[in-house]
Motif scaffolding. Sequence first.
Motif, mmCIF file in Angstrom:
data_model
loop_
_atom_site.group_PDB
_atom_site.id
_atom_site.type_symbol
_atom_site.label_atom_id
_atom_site.label_comp_id
_atom_site.label_asym_id
_atom_site.label_seq_id
_atom_site.Cartn_x
_atom_site.Cartn_y
_atom_site.Cartn_z
ATOM 1 N N LEU A 1 2.366 12.732 -8.049
ATOM 2 C CA LEU A 1 0.983 12.803 -7.588
ATOM 3 C C LEU A 1 0.787 13.466 -6.232
ATOM 4 O O LEU A 1 -0.218 14.147 -6.022
ATOM 5 C CB LEU A 1 0.381 11.389 -7.527
ATOM 6 N N ASP A 2 1.700 13.252 -5.313
ATOM 7 C CA ASP A 2 1.484 13.724 -3.948
ATOM 8 C C ASP A 2 1.458 15.246 -3.871
ATOM 9 O O ASP A 2 2.365 15.926 -4.370
ATOM 10 C CB ASP A 2 2.567 13.179 -3.010
ATOM 11 N N HIS A 3 0.405 15.762 -3.272
ATOM 12 C CA HIS A 3 0.173 17.200 -3.128
ATOM 13 C C HIS A 3 0.207 17.924 -4.476
ATOM 14 O O HIS A 3 0.726 19.031 -4.598
ATOM 15 C CB HIS A 3 1.152 17.816 -2.114
ATOM 16 N N ARG A 4 -0.356 17.268 -5.488
ATOM 17 C CA ARG A 4 -0.487 17.843 -6.828
ATOM 18 C C ARG A 4 -1.964 17.946 -7.175
ATOM 19 O O ARG A 4 -2.818 17.393 -6.502
ATOM 20 C CB ARG A 4 0.204 16.965 -7.883
ATOM 21 N N THR B 1 8.883 6.872 -5.085
ATOM 22 C CA THR B 1 9.497 8.146 -5.471
ATOM 23 C C THR B 1 8.721 8.783 -6.607
ATOM 24 O O THR B 1 8.406 9.978 -6.580
ATOM 25 C CB THR B 1 10.969 7.932 -5.869
ATOM 26 N N TRP B 2 8.357 7.977 -7.625
ATOM 27 C CA TRP B 2 7.591 8.498 -8.766
ATOM 28 C C TRP B 2 6.244 9.031 -8.296
ATOM 29 O O TRP B 2 5.822 10.117 -8.680
ATOM 30 C CB TRP B 2 7.387 7.410 -9.817
ATOM 31 N N MET B 3 5.570 8.275 -7.435
ATOM 32 C CA MET B 3 4.261 8.686 -6.952
ATOM 33 C C MET B 3 4.365 9.984 -6.159
ATOM 34 O O MET B 3 3.563 10.903 -6.343
ATOM 35 C CB MET B 3 3.643 7.582 -6.093
ATOM 36 N N ASP B 4 5.355 10.083 -5.276
ATOM 37 C CA ASP B 4 5.536 11.300 -4.490
ATOM 38 C C ASP B 4 5.844 12.495 -5.384
ATOM 39 O O ASP B 4 5.303 13.579 -5.189
ATOM 40 C CB ASP B 4 6.655 11.122 -3.465
ATOM 41 N N ASP B 5 6.699 12.302 -6.381
ATOM 42 C CA ASP B 5 7.094 13.402 -7.271
ATOM 43 C C ASP B 5 5.985 13.800 -8.240
ATOM 44 O O ASP B 5 5.883 14.959 -8.631
ATOM 45 C CB ASP B 5 8.337 13.022 -8.091
ATOM 46 N N ALA C 1 5.982 3.866 -14.133
ATOM 47 C CA ALA C 1 6.739 4.075 -12.903
ATOM 48 C C ALA C 1 7.546 2.849 -12.486
ATOM 49 O O ALA C 1 8.488 2.970 -11.726
ATOM 50 C CB ALA C 1 5.805 4.488 -11.777
ATOM 51 N N ILE C 2 7.175 1.671 -12.948
ATOM 52 C CA ILE C 2 7.906 0.449 -12.603
ATOM 53 C C ILE C 2 8.158 -0.322 -13.890
ATOM 54 O O ILE C 2 7.219 -0.668 -14.592
ATOM 55 C CB ILE C 2 7.109 -0.452 -11.632
ATOM 56 N N GLU D 1 0.830 -1.201 0.000
ATOM 57 C CA GLU D 1 0.000 0.000 0.000
ATOM 58 C C GLU D 1 0.867 1.254 0.000
ATOM 59 O O GLU D 1 1.898 1.300 0.667
ATOM 60 C CB GLU D 1 -0.888 0.037 1.243
ATOM 61 N N PHE D 2 0.406 2.249 -0.750
ATOM 62 C CA PHE D 2 1.046 3.558 -0.791
ATOM 63 C C PHE D 2 -0.053 4.601 -0.603
ATOM 64 O O PHE D 2 -1.181 4.408 -1.027
ATOM 65 C CB PHE D 2 1.731 3.796 -2.140
ATOM 66 N N HIS D 3 0.297 5.720 0.011
ATOM 67 C CA HIS D 3 -0.668 6.781 0.280
ATOM 68 C C HIS D 3 -0.169 8.092 -0.298
ATOM 69 O O HIS D 3 1.029 8.353 -0.320
ATOM 70 C CB HIS D 3 -0.870 6.953 1.790
ATOM 71 N N PHE D 4 -1.111 8.909 -0.792
ATOM 72 C CA PHE D 4 -0.780 10.264 -1.203
ATOM 73 C C PHE D 4 -2.016 11.132 -1.064
ATOM 74 O O PHE D 4 -3.131 10.637 -0.938
ATOM 75 C CB PHE D 4 -0.197 10.315 -2.624
#
Length: 110
Positions: free
Chosen positions: A69-72, A63-67, A100-101, A7-10
């Motif tokens: 999607l996160d706070h976008r 890293t891809w998700m954070d760069d 991303a993968i 699981e990943f969160h953003f």
Amino acid sequence: MLTIAKEFHFSASHVLDRLPSWHPCARMHGHNYLVVLELSARREDLTEAGFVRDYRELDDFKTWMDDTLDHRHLNKAMGGGYLPVRGESRRMDLRPLDRAISGVDSGQGL
């Protein structure tokens, strides 16, 4: 078939621009999102160590998700315009995550 999941969160904003202007979700608003990345492999396709995929390889996805999607603002981050939400499941079609993968094809999206 063997499967692993992580699981990943953003958090991000979006606009559902196909709603009437009076609808609250037609305005920009945000959500906390959960992405469950599930990977499968046949027994004969496992890594030499016996993994479906080494969890450490998923650091690139995080890293891809954070760069990306996160706070976008998702309408912009996912190519602009309407974000397709699939029916009652509230699942967004995020097939661009495939890139991303390496070696991953999300098929029908997330």
